[in-house]
Scaffold this motif. Structure first.
Motif, mmCIF file in Angstrom:
data_model
loop_
_atom_site.group_PDB
_atom_site.id
_atom_site.type_symbol
_atom_site.label_atom_id
_atom_site.label_comp_id
_atom_site.label_asym_id
_atom_site.label_seq_id
_atom_site.Cartn_x
_atom_site.Cartn_y
_atom_site.Cartn_z
ATOM 1 N N TYR A 38 10.052 24.461 11.243
ATOM 2 C CA TYR A 38 8.606 24.240 11.160
ATOM 3 C C TYR A 38 8.106 23.355 12.318
ATOM 4 N N TRP A 39 8.487 23.756 13.498
ATOM 5 C CA TRP A 39 8.205 23.004 14.730
ATOM 6 C C TRP A 39 6.746 23.146 15.154
ATOM 7 N N GLN A 40 6.095 21.987 15.382
ATOM 8 C CA GLN A 40 4.726 21.952 15.900
ATOM 9 C C GLN A 40 4.678 20.903 17.013
ATOM 10 N N HIS A 41 4.707 21.370 18.247
ATOM 11 C CA HIS A 41 4.785 20.490 19.413
ATOM 12 C C HIS A 41 3.411 19.951 19.785
ATOM 13 N N PHE A 42 3.362 18.666 20.207
ATOM 14 C CA PHE A 42 2.074 18.105 20.624
ATOM 15 C C PHE A 42 2.115 17.370 21.960
ATOM 16 N N THR A 43 3.269 16.843 22.406
ATOM 17 C CA THR A 43 3.321 16.215 23.730
ATOM 18 C C THR A 43 4.748 15.929 24.165
ATOM 19 N N GLN A 44 5.052 16.131 25.434
ATOM 20 C CA GLN A 44 6.298 15.715 26.071
ATOM 21 C C GLN A 44 7.553 16.052 25.260
ATOM 22 N N GLY A 45 7.632 17.253 24.745
ATOM 23 C CA GLY A 45 8.799 17.660 23.969
ATOM 24 C C GLY A 45 8.845 17.075 22.577
ATOM 25 N N MET A 46 7.775 16.420 22.149
ATOM 26 C CA MET A 46 7.715 15.803 20.821
ATOM 27 C C MET A 46 6.844 16.648 19.900
ATOM 28 N N GLY A 47 7.231 16.690 18.631
ATOM 29 C CA GLY A 47 6.467 17.469 17.673
ATOM 30 C C GLY A 47 6.851 17.134 16.251
ATOM 31 N N PHE A 48 6.187 17.781 15.317
ATOM 32 C CA PHE A 48 6.493 17.645 13.892
ATOM 33 C C PHE A 48 7.584 18.651 13.537
ATOM 34 N N HIS A 49 8.551 18.245 12.727
ATOM 35 C CA HIS A 49 9.554 19.196 12.230
ATOM 36 C C HIS A 49 10.323 18.600 11.070
ATOM 37 N N TYR A 74 1.934 24.304 20.620
ATOM 38 C CA TYR A 74 2.979 25.328 20.460
ATOM 39 C C TYR A 74 3.583 25.182 19.074
ATOM 40 N N ARG A 75 3.868 26.309 18.433
ATOM 41 C CA ARG A 75 4.458 26.311 17.093
ATOM 42 C C ARG A 75 5.556 27.360 16.999
ATOM 43 N N ASN A 76 6.565 27.039 16.207
ATOM 44 C CA ASN A 76 7.656 27.977 15.969
ATOM 45 C C ASN A 76 8.287 27.622 14.626
ATOM 46 N N ILE A 129 -6.749 15.860 2.996
ATOM 47 C CA ILE A 129 -6.313 17.120 2.392
ATOM 48 C C ILE A 129 -4.802 17.145 2.154
ATOM 49 N N MET A 130 -4.105 16.177 2.717
ATOM 50 C CA MET A 130 -2.687 15.968 2.414
ATOM 51 C C MET A 130 -2.467 14.471 2.335
ATOM 52 N N ALA A 131 -2.104 13.983 1.154
ATOM 53 C CA ALA A 131 -1.942 12.543 0.946
ATOM 54 C C ALA A 131 -0.814 11.987 1.810
ATOM 55 N N PRO A 132 -0.869 10.701 2.136
ATOM 56 C CA PRO A 132 0.187 10.089 2.942
ATOM 57 C C PRO A 132 1.581 10.347 2.381
ATOM 58 N N THR A 133 2.485 10.684 3.270
ATOM 59 C CA THR A 133 3.881 10.874 2.920
ATOM 60 C C THR A 133 4.720 10.148 3.963
ATOM 61 N N VAL A 134 6.032 10.148 3.770
ATOM 62 C CA VAL A 134 6.903 9.377 4.660
ATOM 63 C C VAL A 134 7.334 10.189 5.876
ATOM 64 N N HIS A 161 11.400 18.337 3.817
ATOM 65 C CA HIS A 161 11.192 19.792 3.789
ATOM 66 C C HIS A 161 9.810 20.176 3.260
ATOM 67 N N ALA A 162 9.443 19.667 2.093
ATOM 68 C CA ALA A 162 8.174 20.036 1.473
ATOM 69 C C ALA A 162 6.989 19.655 2.358
ATOM 70 N N ASP A 163 7.083 18.520 3.028
ATOM 71 C CA ASP A 163 5.984 18.067 3.878
ATOM 72 C C ASP A 163 5.907 18.880 5.168
ATOM 73 N N ALA A 164 7.060 19.253 5.709
ATOM 74 C CA ALA A 164 7.064 20.093 6.915
ATOM 75 C C ALA A 164 6.429 21.451 6.626
ATOM 76 N N VAL A 165 6.733 21.997 5.453
ATOM 77 C CA VAL A 165 6.154 23.289 5.053
ATOM 78 C C VAL A 165 4.646 23.152 4.882
ATOM 79 N N ARG A 166 4.216 22.080 4.211
ATOM 80 C CA ARG A 166 2.783 21.883 3.974
ATOM 81 C C ARG A 166 2.012 21.713 5.277
ATOM 82 N N MET A 167 2.562 20.958 6.211
ATOM 83 C CA MET A 167 1.875 20.748 7.478
ATOM 84 C C MET A 167 1.867 22.026 8.322
#
Length: 292
Positions: free
Chosen positions: A235-246, A219-221, A195-200, A267-273
């Motif tokens: 666009y913080w999305q935490h998943f383990t040990q202080g690590m997350g998507f942003h 956790y999300r913020n 549903i979201m093609a591979p990005t970098v 930016h665009a990928d962080a918003v989409r995720m």
């Protein structure tokens, strides 16, 4: 007898004066260096100026006598520009303003495989269509400068995206965020479909390796503050040990640096995720970032 000696001395003196003058005469062919050295700074630019007249520093040219009447001058025809001209800095051809990079054929191959960036011809030669497709690709993935040149960064990103195997990430019925740490790419699947093609992405650098495994967003913020590193994490999305998507705050394609374990995004990928994710979203990380 005295008159003969005087005449001989005068002849000898004249010979010395002439020989000495000849040895010190400025040689216009050598530019004054005595050995054909480099021309003075700016001489080449002056000689090829638009006016066609010689400027200061162009020595050695005799000044022509003033003509009694001005000859009629015909304007010098300008050369017709072709579609391909050499780039002054590299000598590589340019087409429609796009310089051709050293990875032209490779980039054409990867873009043709990826699709979605316009028509490309896999022949290793720049064209107006290739230029437009490469520019579109560079803009999409934040590659600077956006000039249509198939350079090393463009080739690297295109290869990583084109060779990402999305089937390696097994997702369930819900949304799963997938990260290929080896290729440094990220995508999303749901119900077996992408549903979201591979990005970098760019993950943890040496000493802060992002671990492979299966996790969950807990956790999300939309704008998290990092206390240890004193930086905003949009666009913080935490998943383990202080690590997350942003969203990253640095140039994503600078491989000499990396995160402290987080998954950096454009930016665009962080918003989409952010739009796709929620607390409970599954996260699957496979492989390992080279050098970590």
């Amino acid at each position: 007898m005295r008159r003969v000696r005087s005449t001989s001395r005068l002849v000898a003196l004249a010979v010395v004066v002439l020989v000495g003058a000849g040895a010190c005469t400025f040689d216009p062919q050598s530019g004054g260096s005595g050995g054909g050295g480099a021309a003075p700074v700016g001489a080449a630019e002056q000689a090829t100026g638009a006016s066609g007249t010689s400027g200061p520093g162009q020595r050695g040219r005799p000044t022509p006598a003033a003509p009694t009447s001005k000859p009629s001058r015909k304007p010098t025809p300008r050369p017709t520009r072709t579609a391909s001209t050499p780039t002054p800095s590299t000598g590589t051809p340019t087409v429609a303003g796009c310089p051709q990079g050293q990875h032209q054929r490779a980039v054409e191959t990867y873009l043709a495989r990826l699709g979605g960036f316009g028509p490309v011809t896999v022949d290793g030669r720049q064209s107006a269509a290739d230029c437009a497709a490469i520019k579109k690709f560079q803009k999409r993935y934040g590659i600077r400068p956006v000039e249509g040149r198939a350079g090393p960064t463009t080739s690297d990103v295109a290869q990583r995206l084109a060779t990402t195997d999305t089937t390696r990430c097994k997702g369930g019925t819900g949304t799963t965020f997938c990260v290929d740490l080896t290729r440094q790419t990220v995508w999303a699947v749901r119900g077996g479909k992408v549903i979201m093609a591979p990005t970098v992405t760019r993950t943890g650098m040496s000493g802060y390796r992002t671990p492979s495994g299966t996790y969950t967003v807990n956790y999300r913020n939309p704008k998290e503050w990092s206390n240890p590193y004193e930086v905003w994490l949009p666009y913080w999305q935490h998943f383990t040990q202080g690590m997350g998507f942003h969203e990253t705050t640095t140039y994503l394609h600078d491989k000499s640096i990396g995160s402290h374990g987080c998954v950096n995004l454009l930016h665009a990928d962080a918003v989409r995720m952010w739009e796709l994710g929620k607390v409970g979203t599954r996260v699957v990380l496979i492989g390992r970032r080279p050098g970590t």
